[in-house]
Design an enzyme around this catalytic site. Structure first.
Site, PDB file in Angstrom:
ATOM      1  N   TYR A   1     -20.770  -6.011  -6.327  1.00 43.88           N
ATOM      2  CA  TYR A   1     -20.224  -4.756  -6.958  1.00 43.88           C
ATOM      3  C   TYR A   1     -18.908  -4.901  -7.196  1.00 43.88           C
ATOM      4  O   TYR A   1     -18.354  -4.482  -8.082  1.00 43.88           O
ATOM      5  CB  TYR A   1     -20.329  -3.496  -5.895  1.00 43.88           C
ATOM      6  CG  TYR A   1     -19.808  -2.267  -6.484  1.00 43.88           C
ATOM      7  CD1 TYR A   1     -20.331  -1.672  -7.505  1.00 43.88           C
ATOM      8  CD2 TYR A   1     -18.631  -1.732  -5.974  1.00 43.88           C
ATOM      9  CE1 TYR A   1     -19.874  -0.353  -8.021  1.00 43.88           C
ATOM     10  CE2 TYR A   1     -18.240  -0.383  -6.489  1.00 43.88           C
ATOM     11  CZ  TYR A   1     -18.865   0.156  -7.483  1.00 43.88           C
ATOM     12  OH  TYR A   1     -18.079   1.179  -7.957  1.00 43.88           O
TER      13      TYR A   1
ATOM     14  N   SER B   1     -13.205   0.606 -10.482  1.00 42.48           N
ATOM     15  CA  SER B   1     -12.927   0.937  -8.923  1.00 42.48           C
ATOM     16  C   SER B   1     -11.858   0.121  -8.046  1.00 42.48           C
ATOM     17  O   SER B   1     -11.595  -0.763  -8.609  1.00 42.48           O
ATOM     18  CB  SER B   1     -14.262   0.318  -8.292  1.00 42.48           C
ATOM     19  OG  SER B   1     -14.416   0.951  -6.878  1.00 42.48           O
TER      20      SER B   1
ATOM     21  N   LYS C   1     -16.699  -4.939 -10.978  1.00 47.47           N
ATOM     22  CA  LYS C   1     -15.623  -4.166 -11.016  1.00 47.47           C
ATOM     23  C   LYS C   1     -14.632  -5.085 -11.417  1.00 47.47           C
ATOM     24  O   LYS C   1     -13.643  -4.424 -12.555  1.00 47.47           O
ATOM     25  CB  LYS C   1     -15.392  -3.047  -9.997  1.00 47.47           C
ATOM     26  CG  LYS C   1     -16.546  -2.077  -9.869  1.00 47.47           C
ATOM     27  CD  LYS C   1     -16.679  -1.156 -11.290  1.00 47.47           C
ATOM     28  CE  LYS C   1     -17.914  -0.216 -10.965  1.00 47.47           C
ATOM     29  NZ  LYS C   1     -18.005   0.652 -12.326  1.00 47.47           N
TER      30      LYS C   1
HETATM   31  N1  LIG Z   1     -18.853   7.463  -6.244  1.00 48.07           N
HETATM   32  C1  LIG Z   1     -18.129   6.345  -5.981  1.00 48.07           C
HETATM   33  O1  LIG Z   1     -17.640   6.475  -4.862  1.00 48.07           O
HETATM   34  C2  LIG Z   1     -17.458   5.626  -7.125  1.00 48.07           C
HETATM   35  C3  LIG Z   1     -16.163   4.805  -6.633  1.00 48.07           C
HETATM   36  C4  LIG Z   1     -15.644   4.300  -7.508  1.00 48.07           C
HETATM   37  C5  LIG Z   1     -16.021   3.971  -8.658  1.00 48.07           C
HETATM   38  N2  LIG Z   1     -17.294   4.549  -8.988  1.00 48.07           N
HETATM   39  C6  LIG Z   1     -17.781   4.369 -10.380  1.00 48.07           C
HETATM   40  O2  LIG Z   1     -17.899   5.452 -10.869  1.00 48.07           O
HETATM   41  C7  LIG Z   1     -18.977   5.486 -12.148  1.00 48.07           C
HETATM   42  C8  LIG Z   1     -20.032   6.519 -12.061  1.00 48.07           C
HETATM   43  O3  LIG Z   1     -20.188   6.523 -10.834  1.00 48.07           O
HETATM   44  P1  LIG Z   1     -20.963   7.901 -10.044  1.00 48.07           P
HETATM   45  O4  LIG Z   1     -20.532   8.091  -8.875  1.00 48.07           O
HETATM   46  O5  LIG Z   1     -20.854   9.252 -10.833  1.00 48.07           O
HETATM   47  O6  LIG Z   1     -22.518   7.542  -9.918  1.00 48.07           O
HETATM   48  P2  LIG Z   1     -23.772   8.218 -10.243  1.00 48.07           P
HETATM   49  O7  LIG Z   1     -25.005   7.334  -9.726  1.00 48.07           O
HETATM   50  O8  LIG Z   1     -23.643   9.694  -9.950  1.00 48.07           O
HETATM   51  O9  LIG Z   1     -23.851   8.082 -11.665  1.00 48.07           O
HETATM   52  C9  LIG Z   1     -24.139   6.855 -12.478  1.00 48.07           C
HETATM   53  C10 LIG Z   1     -25.040   6.960 -13.741  1.00 48.07           C
HETATM   54  O10 LIG Z   1     -25.060   5.766 -14.433  1.00 48.07           O
HETATM   55  C11 LIG Z   1     -26.409   5.794 -15.004  1.00 48.07           C
HETATM   56  N3  LIG Z   1     -26.876   4.585 -15.142  1.00 48.07           N
HETATM   57  C12 LIG Z   1     -27.304   3.554 -14.325  1.00 48.07           C
HETATM   58  N4  LIG Z   1     -27.719   2.630 -14.823  1.00 48.07           N
HETATM   59  C13 LIG Z   1     -27.936   2.800 -15.992  1.00 48.07           C
HETATM   60  C14 LIG Z   1     -28.732   2.309 -16.992  1.00 48.07           C
HETATM   61  N5  LIG Z   1     -29.274   0.890 -16.762  1.00 48.07           N
HETATM   62  N6  LIG Z   1     -28.913   2.671 -18.243  1.00 48.07           N
HETATM   63  C15 LIG Z   1     -28.035   3.967 -18.484  1.00 48.07           C
HETATM   64  N7  LIG Z   1     -27.716   4.718 -17.604  1.00 48.07           N
HETATM   65  C16 LIG Z   1     -27.287   4.043 -16.372  1.00 48.07           C
HETATM   66  C17 LIG Z   1     -27.123   6.694 -13.908  1.00 48.07           C
HETATM   67  O11 LIG Z   1     -28.568   6.945 -14.468  1.00 48.07           O
HETATM   68  C18 LIG Z   1     -26.338   7.889 -13.495  1.00 48.07           C
HETATM   69  O12 LIG Z   1     -26.301   8.863 -13.934  1.00 48.07           O
HETATM   70  C19 LIG Z   1     -19.633   4.225 -11.675  1.00 48.07           C
HETATM   71  O13 LIG Z   1     -19.239   2.971 -12.810  1.00 48.07           O
HETATM   72  C20 LIG Z   1     -19.178   3.631 -10.481  1.00 48.07           C
HETATM   73  O14 LIG Z   1     -19.229   2.498 -10.200  1.00 48.07           O
HETATM   74  C21 LIG Z   1     -17.813   5.358  -8.183  1.00 48.07           C
END
Ligand SMILES: NC(=O)c1ccc[n+]([C@@H]2O[C@H](COP(=O)([O-])OP(=O)(O)OC[C@H]3O[C@@H](n4cnc5c(N)ncnc54)[C@H](O)[C@@H]3O)[C@@H](O)[C@H]2O)c1
Length: 244
Positions: free
Chosen positions: A144, A131, A148
């Site tokens: 968080y 991130s 990251k």
């Molecule tokens: N959405 C944002 O603004 C954003 C910004 C920067 C980085 N990210 C990163 O992108 C990645 C994807 O995030 P997203 O926005 O698609 O979120 P999301 O919540 O839609 O998806 C995350 C997925 O990870 C899975 N997960 C979480 N804990 C788990 C566990 N213990 N075992 C198995 N699976 C697990 C969840 O079930 C979910 O399907 C993450 O690493 C997040 O930190 C997201």
């Protein structure tokens, strides 16, 4: 031609916003995908490997399981993640432990298992989803951001250590992306997610929030041979918006 035809890929967090886009786009590009998440019901993938990433045995075994199902392993996308809001003083032991387990320990375990498999088969590519909030300090998300940052550092170190084995390790670092992770945070704080997403989009110099496919495109680039000379890179994908 994408260069991804016939490749075998493992994607964690495959049922989430960014994960679904990565799975779909990899398959459209001709790759076979093993999807990992807690609940994979209704997800189109070539193999489904449901489980909880906080279980060390599950994380350790995922790369071998994916290789067994698909007949090899060329690409790993460590995308699963969770977010806990607040400064350190508002963070419980459970928040800390879970954040470390999902965002740091699981990618560590998966990379540790995947790298020898890939190296033994001539090489491969790992893409970690870190991130912008790990590269720079974001407000009110101390744990968080720390997790990251750890994943970003691990990426840089592995990128150096394993380049000689033909394994390229890089990370995508998004700023805010329009997924359940973002929207559920707004809802928890009593905001209407639709309005909040629109307002947040106005703070982005490109004029809108990132959609999952905007991030997936960069994941696919880093996974492909088009990124053949990139190792240990942290690629910020932020529409021009710095962490503020
Ligand atoms: N959405 C944002 O603004 C954003 C910004 C920067 C980085 N990210 C990163 O992108 C990645 C994807 O995030 P997203 O926005 O698609 O979120 P999301 O919540 O839609 O998806 C995350 C997925 O990870 C899975 N997960 C979480 N804990 C788990 C566990 N213990 N075992 C198995 N699976 C697990 C969840 O079930 C979910 O399907 C993450 O690493 C997040 O930190 C997201």
């Amino acid at each position: 031609m994408t260069g991804l035809e016939g490749k075998c890929a493992l994607v964690t967090g495959a049922a989430g916003g960014i994960g679904r886009a990565v799975v779909r786009q990899l398959r459209e590009a001709g790759a076979s995908v093993a999807a990992a998440d807690r609940d994979l019901a209704g997800l189109d993938a070539d193999a489904c490997l449901p489980g909880d990433l906080t279980d060390p045995a599950y994380a350790d075994y995922l790369p071998a399981a994916a290789a067994g199902e698909l007949g090899g392993l060329d690409i790993v996308v460590n995308n699963a993640g969770i977010i806990r809001r607040g400064p350190v003083t508002g963070c419980s032991d459970a928040d800390f432990t879970l954040s470390m387990a999902v965002n740091v320990e699981a990618p560590f375990r998966i990379c540790r298992s995947a790298i020898p498999l890939m190296a033994g088969a001539g090489g491969g590519a790992i893409v970690n989803v870190a991130s912008c909030w790990g590269v720079r300090p974001g407000p009110d998300h101390a744990v968080y951001c720390m997790t990251k940052a750890a994943l970003a550092s691990l990426t840089q170190c592995m990128g150096r250590d394993h380049a000689r084995e033909g394994v390229r390790v890089n990370a995508v670092c998004p700023n805010e992306v329009d997924t359940a992770m973002l929207r559920s945070g707004f809802a928890r704080r009593g905001f209407d997610p639709e309005t909040a997403v629109a307002e947040l989009g106005e703070t982005v110099p490109l004029g809108r929030l990132a959609q999952p496919h905007d991030i997936a495109d960069v994941v696919l680039f880093l996974a492909s041979d088009r990124a053949r000379y990139m190792c240990g890179a942290l690629v910020e994908v932020n529409g021009g918006k710095p962490v503020s």
